[in-house]
Motif scaffolding. Structure first.
Motif, PDB file in Angstrom:
ATOM      1  N   ILE A 154       0.888  -1.161   0.000  1.00  0.00           N
ATOM      2  CA  ILE A 154       0.000   0.000   0.000  1.00  0.00           C
ATOM      3  C   ILE A 154       0.926   1.212   0.000  1.00  0.00           C
ATOM      4  O   ILE A 154       1.813   1.290   0.850  1.00  0.00           O
ATOM      5  N   ILE A 155       0.745   2.112  -0.927  1.00  0.00           N
ATOM      6  CA  ILE A 155       1.631   3.285  -0.920  1.00  0.00           C
ATOM      7  C   ILE A 155       0.913   4.494  -1.498  1.00  0.00           C
ATOM      8  O   ILE A 155       0.228   4.398  -2.519  1.00  0.00           O
ATOM      9  N   SER A 156       1.037   5.624  -0.801  1.00  0.00           N
ATOM     10  CA  SER A 156       0.385   6.852  -1.247  1.00  0.00           C
ATOM     11  C   SER A 156       1.208   7.494  -2.354  1.00  0.00           C
ATOM     12  O   SER A 156       2.388   7.191  -2.537  1.00  0.00           O
ATOM     13  N   SER A 157       0.561   8.399  -3.051  1.00  0.00           N
ATOM     14  CA  SER A 157       1.224   9.137  -4.112  1.00  0.00           C
ATOM     15  C   SER A 157       2.356   9.994  -3.523  1.00  0.00           C
ATOM     16  O   SER A 157       3.455  10.066  -4.073  1.00  0.00           O
ATOM     17  N   GLN A 158       2.078  10.596  -2.390  1.00  0.00           N
ATOM     18  CA  GLN A 158       3.065  11.462  -1.736  1.00  0.00           C
ATOM     19  C   GLN A 158       4.321  10.680  -1.342  1.00  0.00           C
ATOM     20  O   GLN A 158       5.451  11.083  -1.633  1.00  0.00           O
ATOM     21  N   GLU A 159       4.150   9.542  -0.689  1.00  0.00           N
ATOM     22  CA  GLU A 159       5.305   8.743  -0.279  1.00  0.00           C
ATOM     23  C   GLU A 159       6.075   8.256  -1.504  1.00  0.00           C
ATOM     24  O   GLU A 159       7.313   8.232  -1.504  1.00  0.00           O
ATOM     25  N   THR A 160       5.328   7.893  -2.546  1.00  0.00           N
ATOM     26  CA  THR A 160       5.979   7.432  -3.781  1.00  0.00           C
ATOM     27  C   THR A 160       6.915   8.492  -4.337  1.00  0.00           C
ATOM     28  O   THR A 160       8.062   8.216  -4.677  1.00  0.00           O
ATOM     29  N   ILE A 161       6.414   9.723  -4.393  1.00  0.00           N
ATOM     30  CA  ILE A 161       7.232  10.820  -4.936  1.00  0.00           C
ATOM     31  C   ILE A 161       8.488  11.009  -4.094  1.00  0.00           C
ATOM     32  O   ILE A 161       9.592  11.172  -4.605  1.00  0.00           O
ATOM     33  N   ARG A 165      -6.344   2.727  -5.139  1.00  0.00           N
ATOM     34  CA  ARG A 165      -5.217   3.324  -5.860  1.00  0.00           C
ATOM     35  C   ARG A 165      -3.902   3.026  -5.149  1.00  0.00           C
ATOM     36  O   ARG A 165      -2.905   2.688  -5.782  1.00  0.00           O
ATOM     37  N   ASP A 166      -3.928   3.153  -3.809  1.00  0.00           N
ATOM     38  CA  ASP A 166      -2.687   2.918  -3.052  1.00  0.00           C
ATOM     39  C   ASP A 166      -2.199   1.476  -3.219  1.00  0.00           C
ATOM     40  O   ASP A 166      -0.995   1.217  -3.231  1.00  0.00           O
TER      41      ASP A 166
END
Lengths: 351, 351
Positions: free
Chosen positions: A280-287, A335-336
């Motif tokens: 599970i990963i948010s867009s923010q953490e991904t960036i 999405r996550d």
């Protein structure tokens, strides 16, 4: 060209090529233009808005200096499609909000995007990979010459190009450069650098333009003043500032390498480890994690992934991109999970 | 037996076998015994301390119910060696502090450890993997019978075994069980459980006994009262409590699996990803991440690593163990780098 085709295509600004592509993601020239004696979009009634859209669309389709120009009508796009364009930096958040008589035209390489009936009748943007403002300006200038010939553009001998907002009057030009400055952030010099930029009358924004916060150590620097100087002078001015920022980021990177190599290798490798294993990963953490991977690639701590592959992950993991890939609407949690899946698949293919 | 041989050997308590080995790491019986009419260690002068050490050492070497009993004199051990024994749970932190006339005897399977001249003349500990207090008691009881026959042990018909601290008088026995309770921690039920344990006159400690904090979701539960009940009653009492805690941890695990499976898989896989990629890692972070891997293994989210392999990593990554492996003193930063190296090597071999 269908919108869906863009999914498997790397936008010009994501190619990771061009001068100083380690620190400068992309260079962008934006020109604001309006039709003479026609109310600005915010004041125009429906009839006039429609006429403006038709007139500009007709001419835009004739631009022959770029391949495969397609005009997308916003009224025909759903919210995911619009967000998809915003994520690809092909249109502004504001343009996506009200769709009446609005369109966006792009070429197949995504070098050009022309927003019709945004704040101004015409908002043209030309993007180039790396530190390449003059090249972007040359392309924009040719297209601008063509449109000036074909359309009756509002221009005053005293004021230059007339625009809906007076801050754009004059050249109507904004030059901006997207910078990746992880070492200045990690060495805590970034606030000093941002303060210096502000003092010199430049603005700094995040990945998605006005009102967005800097994330993943990305900073978009652009000129505030567009009046009283030629386009070349404005660009030379930005270039001078950007060269200094690049120099400082490089010094900060050298400092990290010589004094904190183990810490740097730890952060870079952990970031890759998390990306390769998260469920599970948010867009923010991904960036943020991709930012570290990108730095690791620049400094040759990681050698298995190319800059282009990292850049592609930045865009493919955005919310609308994930939904286009899956071809359906996804909740935030879905999405996550899909984002983590896509990253694992891509990184395990590469590595 | 040389101390260094222990490095490549898995202590009994780390084998990851025995009843309920998913939740119960190990079961331990500790007996406190003293020689009759000899001052307790804290009051004894050097001469008496020496005599006591000699008298007990002689008999301890004759214990024949376990293999390869070796007596280590603390005065002959350096600080890393002593810490090495503490990390393996073979002796207490307190015992390591002052070394005069002190020793620790262990068998080659590390089932038994006897501290000589700790707070009491004899502090005998028997460890077993999993939930197995009665088996530990049976072994301890046999050795205790032998020592009672060979030595003149202080015993009162009214009070039972006499000890330096009155809280140990009576049976002189403490039973303790090391529990791994990640699901009770993650579902935030642990405080309620710990409060209930305290009300029932049991104590809870961390991985390294008295005064250490719970880390990595490990909790050591032991009896406070050793007077007024038989050993079997005390053990049955602890067992009853432990059975309830196991039940609650299992319910919490089921709850996590049914309601938060994605989150759980994310945490477990991220933990493994970080362990496999970190270049600098503290002992504390290692324990926390290994705790998640252990849970992942219990719940069959991770299938590539055995419980024993995970248990071994818990001990090999401790500071003194790292220094014994490298065969030199290491600074804290050097240890954090070597620890990360060892974990990567082990996990990449396994996976």
């Amino acid at each position: 060209m269908e919108l869906i085709n863009l999914l498997n295509h790397t936008s010009e600004w994501l190619k990771g090529t061009g001068p100083n592509a380690d620190i400068v993601i992309s260079s962008r020239i934006r020109l604001a233009r309006n039709l003479d004696k026609v109310a600005f979009p915010h004041w125009a009634d429906k009839k006039h808005g429609k006429e403006t859209l038709a007139a500009i669309t007709e001419k835009v389709k004739k631009i022959d200096s770029l391949q495969g120009i397609t005009v997308f009508l916003l009224a025909e796009m759903d919210s995911v499609d619009k967000q998809f364009f915003v994520e690809r930096h092909l249109m502004s958040l504001e343009h996506a909000q009200k769709t009446d008589n609005k369109a966006v035209a792009i070429d197949e390489e995504e070098v050009l995007s022309i927003m019709i009936n945004e704040e101004d009748h015409i908002r043209m943007q030309v993007m180039q990979s790396g530190f390449n403002l003059f090249e972007a300006w040359n392309i924009a200038n040719r297209i601008d010459d063509f449109l000036n010939k074909e359309l009756d553009i509002a221009y005053s001998q005293d004021w230059g190009y007339l625009t809906a907002c007076p801050t754009n009057t004059g050249t109507g030009m904004r030059g901006s450069v997207m910078l990746h400055l992880p070492a200045l952030v990690m060495t805590r010099q970034i606030d000093r650098v941002l303060a210096a930029i502000a003092k010199l009358s430049f603005t700094t924004r995040g990945l998605y333009g006005e009102g967005t916060q800097a994330s993943g150590n990305f900073f978009q620097v652009s000129n505030q003043v567009s009046l009283g100087h030629s386009e070349e002078e404005i660009i030379e001015n930005i270039n001078g500032l950007i060269r200094q920022i690049i120099e400082q980021e490089n010094q900060a990177r050298d400092l990290l390498l010589s004094r904190n190599r183990a810490m740097l290798e730890d952060r870079v490798n952990r970031s890759l480890g998390i990306l390769k294993s998260a469920r599970i990963i948010s867009s923010q953490e991904t960036i943020e994690l991709l930012s570290m991977i990108r730095l690791g690639n620049d400094l040759e701590i990681l050698k298995e992934i190319s800059r282009r592959q990292i850049n592609e992950l930045f865009i493919l993991t955005q919310p609308a991109h994930l939904q286009k890939i899956e071809n359906k609407k996804l909740s935030s949690m879905e999405r996550d999970i899909k984002r983590a899946e896509l990253i694992r698949k891509r990184l395990n293919l590469i590595l």
